[in-house]
Design a protein around this motif. Structure first.
Motif, PDB file in Angstrom:
ATOM      1  N   LYS A 185       0.833  -1.198   0.000  1.00  0.00           N
ATOM      2  CA  LYS A 185       0.000   0.000   0.000  1.00  0.00           C
ATOM      3  C   LYS A 185       0.873   1.255   0.000  1.00  0.00           C
ATOM      4  O   LYS A 185       0.550   2.252  -0.651  1.00  0.00           O
ATOM      5  CB  LYS A 185      -0.938  -0.018   1.207  1.00  0.00           C
ATOM      6  CG  LYS A 185      -1.902   1.134   1.229  1.00  0.00           C
ATOM      7  CD  LYS A 185      -2.851   1.021   2.399  1.00  0.00           C
ATOM      8  CE  LYS A 185      -3.821   2.187   2.390  1.00  0.00           C
ATOM      9  NZ  LYS A 185      -4.749   2.146   3.488  1.00  0.00           N
ATOM     10  N   ASN A 186       1.990   1.196   0.715  1.00  0.00           N
ATOM     11  CA  ASN A 186       2.912   2.331   0.791  1.00  0.00           C
ATOM     12  C   ASN A 186       3.507   2.646  -0.586  1.00  0.00           C
ATOM     13  O   ASN A 186       3.658   3.806  -0.948  1.00  0.00           O
ATOM     14  CB  ASN A 186       4.011   2.038   1.816  1.00  0.00           C
ATOM     15  CG  ASN A 186       4.799   3.281   2.163  1.00  0.00           C
ATOM     16  OD1 ASN A 186       4.329   4.386   1.986  1.00  0.00           O
ATOM     17  ND2 ASN A 186       5.996   3.073   2.660  1.00  0.00           N
ATOM     18  N   ILE A 187       3.823   1.620  -1.348  1.00  0.00           N
ATOM     19  CA  ILE A 187       4.381   1.810  -2.686  1.00  0.00           C
ATOM     20  C   ILE A 187       3.341   2.455  -3.600  1.00  0.00           C
ATOM     21  O   ILE A 187       3.660   3.347  -4.382  1.00  0.00           O
ATOM     22  CB  ILE A 187       4.882   0.470  -3.276  1.00  0.00           C
ATOM     23  CG1 ILE A 187       6.101  -0.006  -2.495  1.00  0.00           C
ATOM     24  CG2 ILE A 187       5.198   0.610  -4.756  1.00  0.00           C
ATOM     25  CD1 ILE A 187       6.617  -1.366  -2.893  1.00  0.00           C
ATOM     26  N   MET A 188       2.099   2.022  -3.492  1.00  0.00           N
ATOM     27  CA  MET A 188       1.033   2.600  -4.314  1.00  0.00           C
ATOM     28  C   MET A 188       0.838   4.080  -3.967  1.00  0.00           C
ATOM     29  O   MET A 188       0.629   4.910  -4.859  1.00  0.00           O
ATOM     30  CB  MET A 188      -0.278   1.822  -4.119  1.00  0.00           C
ATOM     31  CG  MET A 188      -0.209   0.387  -4.626  1.00  0.00           C
ATOM     32  SD  MET A 188       0.226   0.268  -6.367  1.00  0.00           S
ATOM     33  CE  MET A 188      -1.297   0.788  -7.088  1.00  0.00           C
ATOM     34  N   GLY A 189       0.925   4.395  -2.694  1.00  0.00           N
ATOM     35  CA  GLY A 189       0.801   5.791  -2.271  1.00  0.00           C
ATOM     36  C   GLY A 189       1.939   6.639  -2.823  1.00  0.00           C
ATOM     37  O   GLY A 189       1.725   7.778  -3.260  1.00  0.00           O
ATOM     38  N   MET A 190       3.142   6.070  -2.810  1.00  0.00           N
ATOM     39  CA  MET A 190       4.297   6.787  -3.355  1.00  0.00           C
ATOM     40  C   MET A 190       4.145   6.986  -4.858  1.00  0.00           C
ATOM     41  O   MET A 190       4.493   8.048  -5.385  1.00  0.00           O
ATOM     42  CB  MET A 190       5.584   6.029  -3.037  1.00  0.00           C
ATOM     43  CG  MET A 190       5.989   6.132  -1.577  1.00  0.00           C
ATOM     44  SD  MET A 190       7.436   5.143  -1.105  1.00  0.00           S
ATOM     45  CE  MET A 190       8.576   5.404  -2.407  1.00  0.00           C
ATOM     46  N   MET A 191       3.624   5.987  -5.542  1.00  0.00           N
ATOM     47  CA  MET A 191       3.415   6.100  -6.993  1.00  0.00           C
ATOM     48  C   MET A 191       2.401   7.197  -7.302  1.00  0.00           C
ATOM     49  O   MET A 191       2.591   7.987  -8.224  1.00  0.00           O
ATOM     50  CB  MET A 191       2.932   4.762  -7.573  1.00  0.00           C
ATOM     51  CG  MET A 191       3.976   3.670  -7.550  1.00  0.00           C
ATOM     52  SD  MET A 191       5.324   3.992  -8.681  1.00  0.00           S
ATOM     53  CE  MET A 191       4.513   3.673 -10.222  1.00  0.00           C
ATOM     54  N   LYS A 192       1.351   7.253  -6.512  1.00  0.00           N
ATOM     55  CA  LYS A 192       0.326   8.278  -6.714  1.00  0.00           C
ATOM     56  C   LYS A 192       0.929   9.665  -6.472  1.00  0.00           C
ATOM     57  O   LYS A 192       0.681  10.594  -7.233  1.00  0.00           O
ATOM     58  CB  LYS A 192      -0.862   8.043  -5.789  1.00  0.00           C
ATOM     59  CG  LYS A 192      -1.975   9.041  -6.009  1.00  0.00           C
ATOM     60  CD  LYS A 192      -3.175   8.769  -5.150  1.00  0.00           C
ATOM     61  CE  LYS A 192      -4.221   9.835  -5.449  1.00  0.00           C
ATOM     62  NZ  LYS A 192      -5.396   9.733  -4.658  1.00  0.00           N
ATOM     63  N   GLN A 193       1.721   9.803  -5.414  1.00  0.00           N
ATOM     64  CA  GLN A 193       2.378  11.082  -5.131  1.00  0.00           C
ATOM     65  C   GLN A 193       3.320  11.474  -6.262  1.00  0.00           C
ATOM     66  O   GLN A 193       3.393  12.636  -6.643  1.00  0.00           O
ATOM     67  CB  GLN A 193       3.139  11.013  -3.809  1.00  0.00           C
ATOM     68  CG  GLN A 193       2.252  11.033  -2.593  1.00  0.00           C
ATOM     69  CD  GLN A 193       3.058  10.937  -1.308  1.00  0.00           C
ATOM     70  OE1 GLN A 193       4.165  10.404  -1.286  1.00  0.00           O
ATOM     71  NE2 GLN A 193       2.481  11.442  -0.224  1.00  0.00           N
ATOM     72  N   ALA A 194       4.042  10.517  -6.806  1.00  0.00           N
ATOM     73  CA  ALA A 194       4.963  10.793  -7.908  1.00  0.00           C
ATOM     74  C   ALA A 194       4.196  11.269  -9.138  1.00  0.00           C
ATOM     75  O   ALA A 194       4.616  12.200  -9.823  1.00  0.00           O
ATOM     76  CB  ALA A 194       5.791   9.549  -8.236  1.00  0.00           C
ATOM     77  N   GLN A 195       3.053  10.645  -9.411  1.00  0.00           N
ATOM     78  CA  GLN A 195       2.232  11.059 -10.551  1.00  0.00           C
ATOM     79  C   GLN A 195       1.685  12.470 -10.338  1.00  0.00           C
ATOM     80  O   GLN A 195       1.643  13.271 -11.274  1.00  0.00           O
ATOM     81  CB  GLN A 195       1.097  10.066 -10.780  1.00  0.00           C
ATOM     82  CG  GLN A 195       1.558   8.743 -11.334  1.00  0.00           C
ATOM     83  CD  GLN A 195       0.438   7.716 -11.398  1.00  0.00           C
ATOM     84  OE1 GLN A 195      -0.579   7.824 -10.716  1.00  0.00           O
ATOM     85  NE2 GLN A 195       0.631   6.689 -12.229  1.00  0.00           N
TER      86      GLN A 195
END
Length: 107
Positions: free
Chosen positions: A2-12
């Motif tokens: 879940k943390n990785i998905m959150g980071m990906m969303k922030q990066a986008q």
């Protein structure tokens, strides 16, 4: 995970903000002056000269060096102002993070 998905969303989101900032910067016009405003140079946000204005009283065929110096000074003033505006806009986009040199905008 879940943390990785959150980071990906922030990066986008950051990528979109950067693209928006690039478009906004491209539309900027910053003016620099010299000689008490008698010479003006207007730059785009990407550093291209958009306009030069010279007061006719400065045009002396006997002293072209003075006019050349004032044009350079006005350009340098506009460039400095442009860099400050762009740095401030990027600070807003990145939330004050100091990005590594390779991640900064190319202008």
């Amino acid at each position: 995970m879940k943390n990785i998905m959150g980071m990906m969303k922030q990066a986008q989101e950051l990528q979109q903000k950067m693209q928006d900032a690039q478009a906004e910067i491209a539309e900027l016009e910053i003016e620099g002056t010299a000689g008490a405003g008698l010479v003006r140079v207007k730059l785009s946000g990407q550093g291209q000269i958009k306009a030069i204005s010279i007061d006719p009283s400065l045009i002396d065929p006997q002293e072209p060096e003075m006019l050349e110096d004032l044009i350079m000074a006005a350009h340098n003033d506009a460039k400095s102002r442009s860099e400050s505006v762009i740095a401030e806009k990027m600070k807003d986009v990145t939330g004050g993070l100091n990005l590594p040199e390779g991640m900064k905008l190319p202008f």
